[in-house]
Design a protein around this motif. Structure first.
Motif, PDB file in Angstrom:
ATOM      1  N   ARG A 103     -18.960  28.183 -15.957  1.00  0.00           N
ATOM      2  CA  ARG A 103     -18.170  26.977 -16.209  1.00  0.00           C
ATOM      3  C   ARG A 103     -17.919  26.201 -14.912  1.00  0.00           C
ATOM      4  N   ASN A 104     -17.618  26.913 -13.835  1.00  0.00           N
ATOM      5  CA  ASN A 104     -17.389  26.237 -12.554  1.00  0.00           C
ATOM      6  C   ASN A 104     -18.637  25.514 -12.072  1.00  0.00           C
ATOM      7  N   THR A 105     -19.806  26.164 -12.258  1.00  0.00           N
ATOM      8  CA  THR A 105     -21.066  25.536 -11.858  1.00  0.00           C
ATOM      9  C   THR A 105     -21.352  24.293 -12.680  1.00  0.00           C
ATOM     10  N   LEU A 106     -21.150  24.384 -13.995  1.00  0.00           N
ATOM     11  CA  LEU A 106     -21.370  23.230 -14.867  1.00  0.00           C
ATOM     12  C   LEU A 106     -20.394  22.109 -14.541  1.00  0.00           C
ATOM     13  N   GLN A 107     -19.171  22.472 -14.172  1.00  0.00           N
ATOM     14  CA  GLN A 107     -18.191  21.459 -13.794  1.00  0.00           C
ATOM     15  C   GLN A 107     -18.643  20.717 -12.544  1.00  0.00           C
ATOM     16  N   GLU A 108     -19.175  21.448 -11.567  1.00  0.00           N
ATOM     17  CA  GLU A 108     -19.658  20.816 -10.342  1.00  0.00           C
ATOM     18  C   GLU A 108     -20.827  19.875 -10.621  1.00  0.00           C
ATOM     19  N   LEU A 109     -21.614  20.199 -11.653  1.00  0.00           N
ATOM     20  CA  LEU A 109     -22.762  19.362 -12.016  1.00  0.00           C
ATOM     21  C   LEU A 109     -22.372  18.240 -12.973  1.00  0.00           C
ATOM     22  N   ASP A 110     -21.077  18.157 -13.302  1.00  0.00           N
ATOM     23  CA  ASP A 110     -20.571  17.176 -14.270  1.00  0.00           C
ATOM     24  C   ASP A 110     -21.276  17.348 -15.622  1.00  0.00           C
ATOM     25  N   SER A 162     -21.826  28.304  11.564  1.00  0.00           N
ATOM     26  CA  SER A 162     -21.274  29.120  10.485  1.00  0.00           C
ATOM     27  C   SER A 162     -21.681  28.496   9.155  1.00  0.00           C
ATOM     28  N   LEU A 163     -21.499  29.226   8.071  1.00  0.00           N
ATOM     29  CA  LEU A 163     -21.812  28.686   6.752  1.00  0.00           C
ATOM     30  C   LEU A 163     -20.814  27.608   6.360  1.00  0.00           C
ATOM     31  N   THR A 164     -21.299  26.550   5.715  1.00  0.00           N
ATOM     32  CA  THR A 164     -20.411  25.558   5.106  1.00  0.00           C
ATOM     33  C   THR A 164     -19.777  26.163   3.857  1.00  0.00           C
ATOM     34  N   ASN A 165     -18.837  25.447   3.260  1.00  0.00           N
ATOM     35  CA  ASN A 165     -18.245  25.923   2.001  1.00  0.00           C
ATOM     36  C   ASN A 165     -19.304  26.047   0.914  1.00  0.00           C
ATOM     37  N   GLN A 166     -20.208  25.068   0.858  1.00  0.00           N
ATOM     38  CA  GLN A 166     -21.285  25.137  -0.120  1.00  0.00           C
ATOM     39  C   GLN A 166     -22.222  26.296   0.206  1.00  0.00           C
ATOM     40  N   GLY A 167     -22.509  26.473   1.497  1.00  0.00           N
ATOM     41  CA  GLY A 167     -23.356  27.589   1.892  1.00  0.00           C
ATOM     42  C   GLY A 167     -22.721  28.920   1.551  1.00  0.00           C
ATOM     43  N   ARG A 168     -21.402  29.019   1.726  1.00  0.00           N
ATOM     44  CA  ARG A 168     -20.693  30.253   1.384  1.00  0.00           C
ATOM     45  C   ARG A 168     -20.781  30.531  -0.117  1.00  0.00           C
ATOM     46  N   ARG A 169     -20.661  29.465  -0.940  1.00  0.00           N
ATOM     47  CA  ARG A 169     -20.767  29.662  -2.391  1.00  0.00           C
ATOM     48  C   ARG A 169     -22.158  30.158  -2.766  1.00  0.00           C
ATOM     49  N   SER A 224     -28.279  22.491   8.609  1.00  0.00           N
ATOM     50  CA  SER A 224     -26.957  21.884   8.767  1.00  0.00           C
ATOM     51  C   SER A 224     -26.930  20.422   8.337  1.00  0.00           C
ATOM     52  N   LYS A 225     -27.957  19.653   8.695  1.00  0.00           N
ATOM     53  CA  LYS A 225     -27.935  18.208   8.454  1.00  0.00           C
ATOM     54  C   LYS A 225     -28.540  17.798   7.120  1.00  0.00           C
ATOM     55  N   GLU A 226     -29.513  18.555   6.635  1.00  0.00           N
ATOM     56  CA  GLU A 226     -30.231  18.149   5.426  1.00  0.00           C
ATOM     57  C   GLU A 226     -29.896  19.007   4.206  1.00  0.00           C
ATOM     58  N   GLU A 227     -29.626  20.293   4.425  1.00  0.00           N
ATOM     59  CA  GLU A 227     -29.461  21.194   3.284  1.00  0.00           C
ATOM     60  C   GLU A 227     -28.024  21.680   3.101  1.00  0.00           C
ATOM     61  N   ASN A 228     -27.146  21.344   4.032  1.00  0.00           N
ATOM     62  CA  ASN A 228     -25.718  21.664   3.929  1.00  0.00           C
ATOM     63  C   ASN A 228     -25.455  23.160   3.794  1.00  0.00           C
ATOM     64  N   TRP A 229     -26.264  23.972   4.460  1.00  0.00           N
ATOM     65  CA  TRP A 229     -26.022  25.413   4.508  1.00  0.00           C
ATOM     66  C   TRP A 229     -25.089  25.770   5.668  1.00  0.00           C
ATOM     67  N   LEU A 230     -25.286  25.113   6.817  1.00  0.00           N
ATOM     68  CA  LEU A 230     -24.596  25.503   8.037  1.00  0.00           C
ATOM     69  C   LEU A 230     -23.773  24.351   8.592  1.00  0.00           C
ATOM     70  N   ALA A 231     -22.691  24.723   9.272  1.00  0.00           N
ATOM     71  CA  ALA A 231     -21.854  23.749   9.985  1.00  0.00           C
ATOM     72  C   ALA A 231     -21.875  24.087  11.466  1.00  0.00           C
ATOM     73  N   ALA A 232     -21.907  23.065  12.306  1.00  0.00           N
ATOM     74  CA  ALA A 232     -22.004  23.261  13.755  1.00  0.00           C
ATOM     75  C   ALA A 232     -20.672  22.962  14.422  1.00  0.00           C
ATOM     76  N   GLU A 233     -20.402  23.692  15.512  1.00  0.00           N
ATOM     77  CA  GLU A 233     -19.252  23.439  16.377  1.00  0.00           C
ATOM     78  C   GLU A 233     -19.746  23.451  17.811  1.00  0.00           C
ATOM     79  N   GLN A 234     -19.549  22.357  18.510  1.00  0.00           N
ATOM     80  CA  GLN A 234     -20.029  22.233  19.883  1.00  0.00           C
ATOM     81  C   GLN A 234     -18.898  22.520  20.848  1.00  0.00           C
ATOM     82  N   LEU A 235     -19.093  23.504  21.722  1.00  0.00           N
ATOM     83  CA  LEU A 235     -18.131  23.830  22.765  1.00  0.00           C
ATOM     84  C   LEU A 235     -18.871  23.786  24.096  1.00  0.00           C
ATOM     85  N   GLY A 236     -18.617  22.717  24.852  1.00  0.00           N
ATOM     86  CA  GLY A 236     -19.372  22.539  26.081  1.00  0.00           C
ATOM     87  C   GLY A 236     -20.839  22.307  25.765  1.00  0.00           C
TER      88      GLY A 236
END
Length: 310
Positions: free
Chosen positions: A158-165, A86-93, A68-80
């Motif tokens: 093309r989308n991948t190359l666009q993300e890599l500029d 869950s997966l981040t948007n990048q993780g979902r891709r 979650s913090k270093e590789e941007n695969w997961l996002a955290a939600e703290q409840l109590g």
């Protein structure tokens, strides 16, 4: 430990790895079991289901933190006092790129056309990153600045190359249908630039390890849900590791003794065998903030061309 001799052997092999790549296994569990059922899970659930595989609480917590913090695969939600992931948007891709290759029924037919990417104008400081991303998508290096793939989704490229500029500095071509696409020279070139011999050895190792599990579990009158979940998790995890190095070339470019076809069939057969009982285990063992994970989405049952309702 499991009552299954061959499943125990797989578990022991995984536990004996040094280092144990807990993060990779957690992503396998997310992609295979959690994403089809809403995509979010309580951390305590992960800790509980991964303990039989030799991942203790501290290792799971540390691995999830890094994802979650270093590789941007997961996002955290703290409840109590509870944390849900869950997966981040990048993780979902990343998940979509990787896991959709696992569950497709077969490699599509090939018409002999090629997609080519010329990287000579890509800035030197990002060229290796572009090469790595294209290789992830199935391209092979035909030369220092020439990458080629026999079939690919050009919109995704093309989308991948666009993300890599790098889209404006990459020269893309698509060839027309060919008739000499299975020539001896082209088969030899494919074998070399995609290192097919090494991948084939990995497929045969996968077959040697999982065939006994399939034979043993297919002869059991009643399957244990937890054992089915463990078998399914290790199956997908180990298959994913080989498959993501496999460019999934058309049959015309593969060696005659290619083990990938048998490996895919075995994966389908064992997955189908353990699916129903493993889903029962997931339902009673994994939680969201609202209770048990929701049922799998309808698309889940289309994996491998269709899962039977046992």
């Amino acid at each position: 430990m499991s009552s299954s001799i061959h499943l125990n052997a797989l578990i022991n092999q995984f536990r004996s790895q040094r280092p144990i790549r807990a993060g990779s296994l957690i992503i396998s569990v997310f992609g295979d079991a959690i994403v089809p059922r809403g995509g979010k899970v309580w951390l305590g659930s992960l800790i509980n289901v991964l303990e039989p595989l030799g991942l203790n609480q501290r290792l799971v917590r540390t691995s999830v933190f890094r994802l979650s913090k270093e590789e941007n695969w997961l996002a955290a939600e703290q409840l109590g006092r509870r944390a849900y992931y869950s997966l981040t948007n990048q993780g979902r891709r990343r998940f979509d790129q990787a896991f959709k290759r696992i569950y497709v029924p077969a490699v599509q037919e090939w018409d002999g056309s090629w997609s080519l990417a010329v990287l000579s104008q890509v800035p030197a400081e990002i060229r290796q990153q572009v090469r790595d991303e294209l290789q992830w998508m199935g391209f092979g290096a035909f030369g220092p600045t020439l990458m080629a793939a026999p079939h690919c989704d050009m919109l995704e490229v093309r989308n991948t190359l666009q993300e890599l500029d790098a889209l404006d500095s990459t020269i893309l071509f698509e060839t027309r249908e060919g008739t000499q696409y299975s020539s001896k020279a082209l088969r030899a070139q494919s074998r070399e630039c995609w290192n097919l011999d090494q991948i084939n050895d990995s497929y045969r190792s996968f077959l040697d390890r999982f065939r006994p599990v399939w034979q043993e579990m297919s002869n059991q009158k009643q399957l244990d849900p937890q054992e089915c979940f463990i078998a399914r998790t290790l199956l997908i995890h180990e298959y994913r590791k080989v498959l993501l190095r496999d460019p999934q070339l058309p049959a015309e470019l593969l060696p005659s003794d290619w083990g990938g076809t048998a490996a895919r069939q075995l994966c389908h057969n064992l997955y189908n065998l353990v699916c129903k009982a493993s889903e029962q285990y997931i339902s009673r063992s994994m939680e969201t903030a609202d209770g048990p994970l929701p049922p799998p989405s309808p698309s889940f049952y289309k994996r491998f061309g269709g899962l039977s309702d046992q």
